[in-house]
Motif scaffolding. Sequence first.
Motif, PDB file in Angstrom:
ATOM      1  N   ASP A 177       0.850  -1.197   0.000  1.00 42.22           N
ATOM      2  CA  ASP A 177       0.000   0.000   0.000  1.00 42.22           C
ATOM      3  C   ASP A 177       0.884   1.245   0.000  1.00 42.22           C
ATOM      4  O   ASP A 177       1.292   1.718  -1.050  1.00 42.22           O
ATOM      5  N   TYR A 178       1.217   1.789   1.162  1.00 39.21           N
ATOM      6  CA  TYR A 178       2.137   2.918   1.218  1.00 39.21           C
ATOM      7  C   TYR A 178       3.551   2.396   1.410  1.00 39.21           C
ATOM      8  O   TYR A 178       3.760   1.228   1.720  1.00 39.21           O
ATOM      9  N   PHE A 179       4.517   3.286   1.241  1.00 37.58           N
ATOM     10  CA  PHE A 179       5.893   2.818   1.389  1.00 37.58           C
ATOM     11  C   PHE A 179       6.706   3.825   2.192  1.00 37.58           C
ATOM     12  O   PHE A 179       6.211   4.447   3.124  1.00 37.58           O
ATOM     13  N   LYS A 180       7.931   4.014   1.809  1.00 36.69           N
ATOM     14  CA  LYS A 180       8.949   4.656   2.632  1.00 36.69           C
ATOM     15  C   LYS A 180       8.548   6.052   3.107  1.00 36.69           C
ATOM     16  O   LYS A 180       8.632   6.370   4.305  1.00 36.69           O
ATOM     17  N   LYS A 181       8.080   6.891   2.186  1.00 38.67           N
ATOM     18  CA  LYS A 181       7.810   8.279   2.552  1.00 38.67           C
ATOM     19  C   LYS A 181       6.696   8.367   3.588  1.00 38.67           C
ATOM     20  O   LYS A 181       6.834   9.052   4.610  1.00 38.67           O
ATOM     21  N   GLN A 182       5.592   7.682   3.332  1.00 39.69           N
ATOM     22  CA  GLN A 182       4.468   7.761   4.259  1.00 39.69           C
ATOM     23  C   GLN A 182       4.820   7.151   5.607  1.00 39.69           C
ATOM     24  O   GLN A 182       4.422   7.664   6.662  1.00 39.69           O
ATOM     25  N   ALA A 183       5.570   6.051   5.596  1.00 38.43           N
ATOM     26  CA  ALA A 183       5.960   5.406   6.854  1.00 38.43           C
ATOM     27  C   ALA A 183       6.801   6.341   7.709  1.00 38.43           C
ATOM     28  O   ALA A 183       6.617   6.429   8.933  1.00 38.43           O
ATOM     29  N   ILE A 184       7.730   7.035   7.077  1.00 37.97           N
ATOM     30  CA  ILE A 184       8.606   7.956   7.813  1.00 37.97           C
ATOM     31  C   ILE A 184       7.808   9.130   8.367  1.00 37.97           C
ATOM     32  O   ILE A 184       7.952   9.520   9.539  1.00 37.97           O
ATOM     33  N   LEU A 185       6.951   9.736   7.533  1.00 36.56           N
ATOM     34  CA  LEU A 185       6.183  10.904   7.981  1.00 36.56           C
ATOM     35  C   LEU A 185       5.245  10.544   9.121  1.00 36.56           C
ATOM     36  O   LEU A 185       5.105  11.294  10.101  1.00 36.56           O
ATOM     37  N   TRP A 186       4.578   9.396   9.032  1.00 35.90           N
ATOM     38  CA  TRP A 186       3.679   8.992  10.098  1.00 35.90           C
ATOM     39  C   TRP A 186       4.442   8.646  11.374  1.00 35.90           C
ATOM     40  O   TRP A 186       3.990   8.945  12.485  1.00 35.90           O
ATOM     41  N   ALA A 187       5.593   8.002  11.245  1.00 36.11           N
ATOM     42  CA  ALA A 187       6.397   7.661  12.426  1.00 36.11           C
ATOM     43  C   ALA A 187       6.828   8.926  13.160  1.00 36.11           C
ATOM     44  O   ALA A 187       6.823   8.986  14.397  1.00 36.11           O
ATOM     45  N   TRP A 188       7.198   9.940  12.400  1.00 39.19           N
ATOM     46  CA  TRP A 188       7.616  11.209  13.009  1.00 39.19           C
ATOM     47  C   TRP A 188       6.426  11.919  13.660  1.00 39.19           C
ATOM     48  O   TRP A 188       6.529  12.442  14.768  1.00 39.19           O
ATOM     49  N   GLU A 189       5.285  11.923  12.966  1.00 35.40           N
ATOM     50  CA  GLU A 189       4.099  12.556  13.526  1.00 35.40           C
ATOM     51  C   GLU A 189       3.671  11.855  14.820  1.00 35.40           C
ATOM     52  O   GLU A 189       3.318  12.498  15.806  1.00 35.40           O
ATOM     53  N   LEU A 190       3.685  10.530  14.804  1.00 40.57           N
ATOM     54  CA  LEU A 190       3.315   9.768  15.994  1.00 40.57           C
ATOM     55  C   LEU A 190       4.232  10.138  17.157  1.00 40.57           C
ATOM     56  O   LEU A 190       3.765  10.366  18.283  1.00 40.57           O
ATOM     57  N   SER A 191       5.537  10.206  16.897  1.00 39.70           N
ATOM     58  CA  SER A 191       6.512  10.439  17.957  1.00 39.70           C
ATOM     59  C   SER A 191       6.440  11.851  18.511  1.00 39.70           C
ATOM     60  O   SER A 191       6.463  12.055  19.730  1.00 39.70           O
ATOM     61  N   THR A 192       6.346  12.837  17.630  1.00 41.67           N
ATOM     62  CA  THR A 192       6.441  14.227  18.079  1.00 41.67           C
ATOM     63  C   THR A 192       5.096  14.880  18.345  1.00 41.67           C
ATOM     64  O   THR A 192       4.940  15.618  19.320  1.00 41.67           O
ATOM     65  N   SER A 193       4.091  14.623  17.496  1.00 43.19           N
ATOM     66  CA  SER A 193       2.795  15.263  17.686  1.00 43.19           C
ATOM     67  C   SER A 193       1.900  14.449  18.610  1.00 43.19           C
ATOM     68  O   SER A 193       1.326  14.971  19.562  1.00 43.19           O
ATOM     69  N   GLU A 194       1.774  13.165  18.328  1.00 42.04           N
ATOM     70  CA  GLU A 194       0.891  12.332  19.145  1.00 42.04           C
ATOM     71  C   GLU A 194       1.439  12.139  20.554  1.00 42.04           C
ATOM     72  O   GLU A 194       0.735  12.343  21.542  1.00 42.04           O
ATOM     73  N   PHE A 195       2.719  11.733  20.671  1.00 39.68           N
ATOM     74  CA  PHE A 195       3.291  11.477  21.987  1.00 39.68           C
ATOM     75  C   PHE A 195       4.116  12.654  22.518  1.00 39.68           C
ATOM     76  O   PHE A 195       4.609  12.588  23.638  1.00 39.68           O
ATOM     77  N   GLY A 196       4.266  13.694  21.731  1.00 35.25           N
ATOM     78  CA  GLY A 196       4.883  14.913  22.227  1.00 35.25           C
ATOM     79  C   GLY A 196       6.352  14.829  22.535  1.00 35.25           C
ATOM     80  O   GLY A 196       6.869  15.605  23.337  1.00 35.25           O
ATOM     81  N   LEU A 197       7.088  13.902  21.923  1.00 29.21           N
ATOM     82  CA  LEU A 197       8.526  13.836  22.163  1.00 29.21           C
ATOM     83  C   LEU A 197       9.198  15.056  21.533  1.00 29.21           C
ATOM     84  O   LEU A 197       8.926  15.394  20.375  1.00 29.21           O
ATOM     85  N   PRO A 198      10.074  15.724  22.265  1.00 28.82           N
ATOM     86  CA  PRO A 198      10.746  16.904  21.717  1.00 28.82           C
ATOM     87  C   PRO A 198      11.563  16.538  20.476  1.00 28.82           C
ATOM     88  O   PRO A 198      12.420  15.644  20.550  1.00 28.82           O
ATOM     89  N   PRO A 199      11.343  17.196  19.362  1.00 29.24           N
ATOM     90  CA  PRO A 199      12.073  16.848  18.136  1.00 29.24           C
ATOM     91  C   PRO A 199      13.587  16.919  18.295  1.00 29.24           C
ATOM     92  O   PRO A 199      14.314  16.138  17.676  1.00 29.24           O
ATOM     93  N   ASP A 200      14.069  17.873  19.132  1.00 31.35           N
ATOM     94  CA  ASP A 200      15.519  17.999  19.262  1.00 31.35           C
ATOM     95  C   ASP A 200      16.133  16.895  20.117  1.00 31.35           C
ATOM     96  O   ASP A 200      17.340  16.829  20.269  1.00 31.35           O
ATOM     97  N   ARG A 201      15.277  15.991  20.680  1.00 32.74           N
ATOM     98  CA  ARG A 201      15.787  14.832  21.414  1.00 32.74           C
ATOM     99  C   ARG A 201      15.845  13.585  20.534  1.00 32.74           C
ATOM    100  O   ARG A 201      16.268  12.540  20.999  1.00 32.74           O
ATOM    101  N   LEU A 202      15.397  13.658  19.302  1.00 36.15           N
ATOM    102  CA  LEU A 202      15.287  12.482  18.451  1.00 36.15           C
ATOM    103  C   LEU A 202      16.409  12.443  17.421  1.00 36.15           C
ATOM    104  O   LEU A 202      16.678  13.425  16.728  1.00 36.15           O
ATOM    105  N   TRP A 203      17.053  11.272  17.334  1.00 35.39           N
ATOM    106  CA  TRP A 203      18.065  10.983  16.335  1.00 35.39           C
ATOM    107  C   TRP A 203      17.525   9.880  15.429  1.00 35.39           C
ATOM    108  O   TRP A 203      16.625   9.124  15.808  1.00 35.39           O
ATOM    109  N   VAL A 204      18.118   9.776  14.254  1.00 34.17           N
ATOM    110  CA  VAL A 204      17.649   8.803  13.272  1.00 34.17           C
ATOM    111  C   VAL A 204      18.841   8.079  12.677  1.00 34.17           C
ATOM    112  O   VAL A 204      19.892   8.686  12.441  1.00 34.17           O
TER     113      VAL A 204
END
Length: 983
Positions: A177-204
């Motif tokens: 269905d979806y692939f790399k781009k959507q998976a990455i964007l949703w993972a980031w949204e989940l981490s920072t917007s949904e769970f509120g993790l500070p973006p400057d604390r996240l490494w990839v």
Amino acid sequence: MEGLALLPFAQSQFLLPLPKVAAIPSPHNSNTNDNNTNGFLSLRPHRRRGFRFRASLFSKAHGVPLPQHHQQQQQQVTVNPNSVSGDSIRQRFLHFYASRGHKLLPSASLVPDDPTVLLTIAGMLQFKPIFLGKVPRQVPCAATAQRCIRTNDINNVGLTARHHTFFEMLGNFSFGDYFKKQAILWAWELSTSEFGLPPDRLWVSVYKDDDEAFQLWSNEVGVPVERIKRLGEEDNFWTSGVTGPCGPCSEIYYDFHPERGYVDADLNDDTRFIEFYNLVFMQYNKKDDGSLEPLKQKNIDTGLGLERLARILQQVPNNYETDLIFPIIEKASKLANVSYGFADDQTKRNLKIIGDHMRAIVFLISDGVVPSNVGRGYVVRRLIRRVVRTGRLLGIKGDGRGDLEGAFSPIIAEKVVELSTQIDADVKNKAPRIFEELKREELRFVHTLERGEKLLEEKLSDALSNAERNGTVPCLAGEDVFLLYDTYGYPMEITKEVAEERGVSIDMDGFDIEMEKQRRQSQAAHNTVRLAIENGGNVAENVRDTEFIGYDRLHCKAMIESLMVNGNPAVQVSEGSNVEVLLNKTPFYAESGGQIGDHGFLYISEGDNQPKAVVEIIDVQKSLGNIFVHKGTVQKGVVEVGKEVEAAVDLKLRQRAKVHHTATHLLQAALKKVIGQETSQAGSLVAFDRLRFDFNFHRPLRDSELAEIELLINGWIEDATLLQSKVMPLADAKSAGAIAMFGEKYGEEVRVVEVPGVSMELCGGTHVNNTSEIRGFKIISEQGIASGIRRIEAVAGEAFIEYINARDFYLKQLCSTLKVKPEEVTTRIENLLEELRVVRNENSAVRAKAAIYKASGIASKALLVWNSKQYRVLVESFDDVDAESLKSAAEYLLETLTDPAAVILGSCPGEGKVSLVAAFSPGVVDQGIQAGKFIGQIAKLCGGGGGGRPNFAQAGGRKPENLSSALDKARSELMATLSEKGS
């Protein structure tokens, strides 16, 4: 959640928390500074209770169009923003992806429907056939909270902040269905917007050659390039095996110490980083030559560690101190009468081990795994033993409720069950059986530990004796330490402490070598998911699922879709060859749910209804999802792909299978009535000649219970009840009380077979129309096959009649031989046995007297050993004297020679048999020479072993030809030792 997962999206109201929530405090006070989180930014509570969310908004903002099915499923969601408990994290993850069109699916069992793995070790395991292309996708994308077990890192549990044997993997999956781009964007949204993790604390991290992922993280998401690490194949390229689906992966890490800056930052530094979300981009197929070819269907497989995210959000130093595990630790602390907050590191580690292992144990037993010495049973037994010995190290005695001889593990398990509601609601229903299993296993293991204490004492005595004899420093061998640890569950720490008290060191290098061997074996066995496509995969691409019509019809016309010989495709197969036939439809039942496959014939006709070719079918198996493989032999002619056949099931054998399968359902119902509802199925076999039913129970069934079971079943047969079968949603079937058959895998639609008023089970097998067809039921055996597992074998229908006739024939023969009536057989046999016993006793007494008479003639052969005392040593062979007579002779000689004396006798009482006996007087034992140990070593020379008390012991062997040399060695060693002791 399970009920919600079964509803169509259009009918569901998914709950989705707000993007900003307040962090809750630590579940306890802790002064530890492990992975300090002082720099954690507080999460802001939202002022409203909920909000409306349209799944397309985020995608439009990032320029990513949603797939059409996502656009059609925009829904209103309601949230509670005031919690970051472990349960809420799980729910919010699922709701996040549900609102974006993912089908919510329940966790698969810890016992996987996959022969390549022992236990469920990853969230993707239940989707393996879809990823391989063997089974068509039922939904375009899905999300799960999967229970997982891994034991390859068991020795790190409690030592690190993140290792577990049981954990939950939250996952979102895309099947083309979806692939790399959507998976990455949703993972980031989940981490920072949904769970509120500070973006400057996240490494990839990304795979070193995955420029696409690097650009997506940098340009689309906006992660600074200095916080994106390119890693090698070992860290960031996922493979399913030597060949098969594979692809790069990308991981998200949380930084506990951003003040350390970017220079020389190492993502593998556990004191600073924790990886909590892994995205696998399954885009290649690895070929035999190692080359990669793009997959036609690119998939997404992700895993977010629930315990890890809970640790981050709850601001605690390690995973164990989250609300998912810490209540269990508190329970153990109370039983041990210690305070976790003030405990030393070793005590904390022991408490963490109990908290972790108890979760694994409870969920394993709930999923049908019982302690044993093989396979999955060994895993749960090992975990229970580790909990018990760790509890003893902590000083836990009794059950904490006044019974000092009671078991403590069921008391801790109560807390696990209490916390399990949102993970698996069935655990609570199975709690009585879980507690009973734990109690039995713990109390049994306590006795094993006590035996380990005795063995340790023997090993230490041997080490001291050998050191004294050889003039060396006493040392306990690493193999012995490992034996005590692995087999007897004796903690290495206690072994070391006791040894040091006795002045004995430990060969830790040898112990570590044995531990490493076990670790490698465990890792090889439990931590590999093989997805390589088996031989015949190309054939399967062109073959559709087989249409099964065998519930209503036992013969039909069908087309040959494919032929296989020795696993290889064939166009035609000649007479005399073994063949596997794939048909477009079939009346043949394929082995499943314990019922064996049908037998019968395939006919290819030519004019006048004369068969041109005949294939005898002797087995039918399911393969690659729902393809029926008919295995047989070409009896006549030639069979070809594309030909029409007449498929005919053997009517008599099918009837036998139907009778036994329905009887199995009645047996389970009867067992629950007679011995308790908590008993459950642990395996079954439905064959033409008998049925076999395995079930969980802790003791043998009494004769009266077996009789009651037979009476119940035969009463239900006599009732002539019509069976009912229907297909319904899985949720409805469970709500109605249907019981799942062991080993079956169920979809959303299930077949329910009911004997009204008696039994209702989920079952895809074949059954009689009326219980009267069973005719009769008879249990032929009941026995234990593993710890806590019993087995009943029985016959019904035609097999029942055959069994009764055979027993009647044997009884008539016995009556004729004994010349008595049937009702007199028992009395006559008891009289014969009593006569035989008397004769044997008389014969034994005569043999013993003969041996003593012979012994009286050799007493003068005793050798004298002079030192401070005069020892008499007699070592002789007694030809063919039996073991009991040899014992009598040794006792006579020891009494005749008087103290101090030592007697060793040997004989060959039969072909391939050796008997040995050692009798030492107190004066010899006082010199530190023990009969049990001494004779055991001599017996090894004769291919056997044995032991006993310090003053008297017996042994045996299988090599009579070595007896003479063994006795010579016994004589020389005994005399040398006594001479040395008395010097």
